[in-house]
Every structure is written in structure tokens, then in C-alpha cells.
Write an enzyme that holds these catalytic residues in place. Structure first.
Site, PDB file in Angstrom:
ATOM      1  N   SER A  32       0.789  -1.229   0.000  1.00 38.98           N
ATOM      2  CA  SER A  32       0.000   0.000   0.000  1.00 38.98           C
ATOM      3  C   SER A  32       0.818   1.275   0.000  1.00 38.98           C
ATOM      4  CB  SER A  32      -0.944   0.009   1.209  1.00 38.98           C
ATOM      5  OG  SER A  32      -0.211  -0.070   2.424  1.00 38.98           O
ATOM      6  N   LYS A  59     -11.611   0.665  -2.290  1.00 43.88           N
ATOM      7  CA  LYS A  59     -10.536   1.282  -3.072  1.00 43.88           C
ATOM      8  C   LYS A  59     -10.959   1.311  -4.542  1.00 43.88           C
ATOM      9  CE  LYS A  59      -7.214   0.216   0.495  1.00 43.88           C
ATOM     10  NZ  LYS A  59      -8.243  -0.246   1.484  1.00 43.88           N
ATOM     11  N   HIS A 112      -5.128  -3.437  -2.730  1.00 41.73           N
ATOM     12  CA  HIS A 112      -4.713  -2.443  -3.717  1.00 41.73           C
ATOM     13  C   HIS A 112      -4.473  -3.049  -5.098  1.00 41.73           C
ATOM     14  CE1 HIS A 112      -4.295   0.852  -0.807  1.00 41.73           C
ATOM     15  NE2 HIS A 112      -3.960  -0.113   0.042  1.00 41.73           N
TER      16      HIS A 112
END
Length: 408
Positions: free
Chosen positions: A188, A248, A216
Site C-alpha cells: 500500500s 478502493k 490495492h
């Protein structure tokens, strides 16, 4: 010896953070317009519009009309809340539909919806491991993976970043008890990708279960955005459990653990962060289902994102900026010193650019950086604006002082 007062302790710790340029201060977003947001100063004073280059909305789905429309439609039917835990009366048809859709997307047998990625990582490690077991982790794993191992009561062993041989040594050093090998898929704060094929071989050889946090990577990497595991050519046989976050690239909130049916069922029956909390509101699940369908269908979003990443890196190289090695939307700009990271972030903000200054303990000592993130929703003009602002602030990398600052 007298008992210390917590109030005195926290005052001293806050002063220490101020002295080290590590004070964290929240900023308030008043409204968003595409990748622009109106932000209020931490003291509640002036507001200004900033270009957002620090969020994680990688595919630009957080404000997509089909996603927000699904949220509104389901809220009109089922209300605003989850009502109860899943095992009481909170398990809704919208939750089932999302679990089935994500399992189908990732070509895995089963999926389990939880309240957040943090809770999901706690749930997996606590439900699978205990005293006498071992959890082997990359040194740069997300804090939730580390905390999960600590709460589980198992041995936590960490290996040097992206070092499969280090993982092997740690597993060999703990031959007794069950073993979980856990890693971020995309890290990240660095934006690089774990050596998943090597980790899968090691896990198999050492009879360890491989668990990959795809927070991610999902939506961004692999065919149809299936993540880093798919991009590495692996399946659920090699990686029995994966974490998929919804907040995300998918633009919503919550997370799912995806993988082997027996493991997922065990989590649903025993994981404390799943059992003892209210279910996610069905409206949020419906919004995430719409986002999953959009992410699978809109391959152009990943193509555009990859193009923006390549153009940014080419522009940054021309400026001589010290970027870390990353081909993902996370583009860290190494600053080293905490004060320099803050000063550069503040210089960018003065030009209308919002970028996060990341400092220890989120990253190792001496590794402070700006964490620049790109989205398929950014325009070419906005990317040029970012590069122009970085060029004007470039001299601050050589050394500058900053006001007590924000970010993590």
C-alpha cells in the site's frame, strides 16, 4: 511508585509527535466534483478546492452513477442499516448476491462479506491460528495483518520485504504447528507487487496456507481486474484465501474473504469480527455489486489507468524525481526526511494539489515519502498540472522545513 496519569502520558506523546514532524491532523472534505474536492482547514477555517492525488478510487467508480444509483435504490427498499449480525437476522439477499458475484469474478468456490478490510484480516488470522501456530509475514505488510497475528496468540515472524528466501527461512524455523504465509499483493505504501509465484511454491513445500491481501490490486491488475493473484497466473488451489476490499478500486466500503469453501465456512462460523458485529448495510452491498459488474465490464478503465501511470512516470523521470519502483497506481516519491515530505506536500497544496505525506511508523524510519495515487478518472490536463506543480516544488527535496502537518 505512583501510577502515571493517562492524560499526562498522551500530552507528552503528542508533543513528541509535534517535535518529530509526525502530528496527524484530519482534514474535512465538504464536497467532491470528479477528482476535485473542497477541503476545509484542520482548524475549521478557510476552504479551498484541491485536485485529489491521494485517494484510492483507482477506477473512478466511487461516484459513478450506476454505483450510487444502486445504493439509493437498495436504501429505499431495505433502509440505511444492517439491523443485526449476519448470524442473527442481518444476512440479506444483497449480501448473498455480492458474495456470489465476487466468488464468480475471482473464479473461487466461496466468499464471505465483512465490515472492512481491517476486520477481515483480523478475522482470518484469529479464526485460523492460535497458540503454537506461526504466521509468517512480509515486513511491509499492512498493519491489520500484523495486528491479526498478535491478537491470534500465534508466533509472528516477519521476513525482509519481497524476499521469498526469507519467508522460507522463517517457515523452516517454526516446523511445529499450523502455518499461515501472509502478504500484501500490492504493497500500500510502496506500490510494488509481491513475488507471489515464489511464495506459492514455498507455501506448498512447507505445508503453509498462503493468504494474500488484494486490497490495492483488485480491480487494477489481472484479467478482468481479478488482482495480483490472477496476474501471477495463480488460482485458489495455490492461494486458498484472498482478501478483497470494496473501498478502493471498487469505490464503496467493506471487504470479502474469498477462497476455499471449507475455510470460508469456518470463518462464517467462528471468526469473532464477523460474528459479533452488525452486518454491512444492504445498500452498500448493492452499490458494491454494481461496482464489481462495472469493473469487470469496463476494461478501458484499467487501460487508461495504466497509460496515466506510464505517462506520470515518464514525466517524473524527466524531472529527476526519486520515484520508487512501481507500475501500479501507487507512485511513492521518496523524501527520506519527515520534514521534507511535509514541506513538499504543503508546497503542492499551495498550488492546488492534495498529496499525502507518509511518515513513520506507517513507513520505516528514513523512508518518508509522498504517496501519489492515480485514478482512471484523472484527466490528461490534471496529470500535467501535477507534474508542473512537482517541477516547481522540486527544490524542496533538497531540504526544507514545514508546518506541523497532516496525513499518515
Amino acid at each position: 511508585m505512583s501510577r502515571p496519569l493517562l492524560t499526562a502520558r498522551i500530552a507528552a506523546l503528542r508533543q513528541q509527535r509535534i517535535d518529530q514532524q509526525r502530528l496527524r491532523v484530519r482534514r474535512t472534505v465538504l464536497r467532491r466534483d470528479g477528482m476535485r474536492c473542497e477541503v476545509q482547514a484542520a482548524d475549521g477555517g478557510a476552504t479551498r478546492w484541491l485536485l485529489d492525488f491521494c485517494g484510492n478510487d483507482y477506477l473512478g467508480l466511487a461516484r459513478h452513477y450506476t454505483v450510487s444509483g444502486a445504493l439509493q435504490d437498495e436504501a429505499a427498499r431495505s433502509g440505511a442499516g444492517g439491523v443485526a449480525s449476519h448470524l442473527v437476522c442481518g444476512h440479506h439477499a444483497a449480501h448473498v448476491a455480492l458474495e456470489q458475484a465476487v466468488a464468480d469474478w475471482l473464479q473461487a468456490p466461496a466468499a464471505l462479506l465483512l465490515g472492512s478490510g481491517y476486520l477481515a484480516n483480523l478475522a482470518v488470522i484469529q479464526a485460523l491460528l492460535g497458540e503454537g501456530d506461526v504466521c509468517v509475514q512480509d515486513r511491509l505488510n499492512h498493519a491489520s495483518l500484523i495486528d491479526g497475528a498478535r491478537l491470534a496468540g500465534c508466533a509472528l515472524r516477519r521476513y525482509p520485504h519481497a524476499d521469498p528466501e526469507g519467508a522460507l527461512r522463517q517457515l523452516r524455523a517454526a516446523p511445529e504447528g499450523a502455518a499461515l504465509l501472509a502478504s500484501d499483493g500490492v504493497f500500500s505504501m510502496d506500490g510494488d507487487i509481491a513475488p507471489l509465484r515464489a511464495l506459492a511454491l514455498i507455501a506448498r513445500a512447507q505445508r503453509a496456507t498462503l493468504y494474500i491481501d488484494e486490497a490495492h490490486a483488485i480491480g487494477v491488475l489481472g484479467e478482468e481486474g481479478r488482482g495480483s493473484v490472477a496476474a501471477a497466473g495463480l488460482d485458489h488451489g495455490a492461494v486458498p484465501l484472498r482478501l478483497v476490499t470494496l473501498g478502493k478500486a471498487l469505490g464503496g466500503y467493506g471487504a470479502l474473504v474469498v477462497g476455499e469453501a471449507d475455510l470460508v465456512r469456518h470463518l462464517a462460523e467462528t471468526a469473532r469480527p464477523y460474528i459479533y458485529t452488525t452486518a454491512l448495510p444492504p445498500a452498500l452491498a448493492a452499490a458494491s455489486l454494481a461496482a464489481v459488474r462495472r469493473a469487470r465490464r469496463d476494461g478501458w478503465r484499467r487501460t487508461r489507468l495504466a497509460e496515466l501511470v506510464a505517462r506520470f512516470r515518464a514525466g517524473a523521470r524527466q524531472l529527476g524525481l526519486p520515484l520508487l519502483d512501481s507500475d501500479t497506481p501507487i507512485q511513492p516519491l521518496h523524501c527520506g526526511d519527515d520534514a521534507r515530505a511535509l514541506a513538499l506536500a504543503q508546497a503542492l497544496e499551495a498550488q492546488g494539489i492534495w498529496v499525502g505525506a507518509i511518515r513513520p511508523p506507517t513507513v520505516p524510519e528514513g523512508r518518508a515519502r509522498l504517496r501519489i495515487t492515480l485514478s482512471a478518472a484523472h484527466t490528461e490536463a490534471q496529470l500535467r498540472t501535477l507534474l508542473d506543480a512537482l517541477a516547481r516544488a522540486h527544490d524542496l527535496l533538497a531540504g526544507a522545513t514545514a508546518r506541523p502537518g497532516t496525513d499518515i
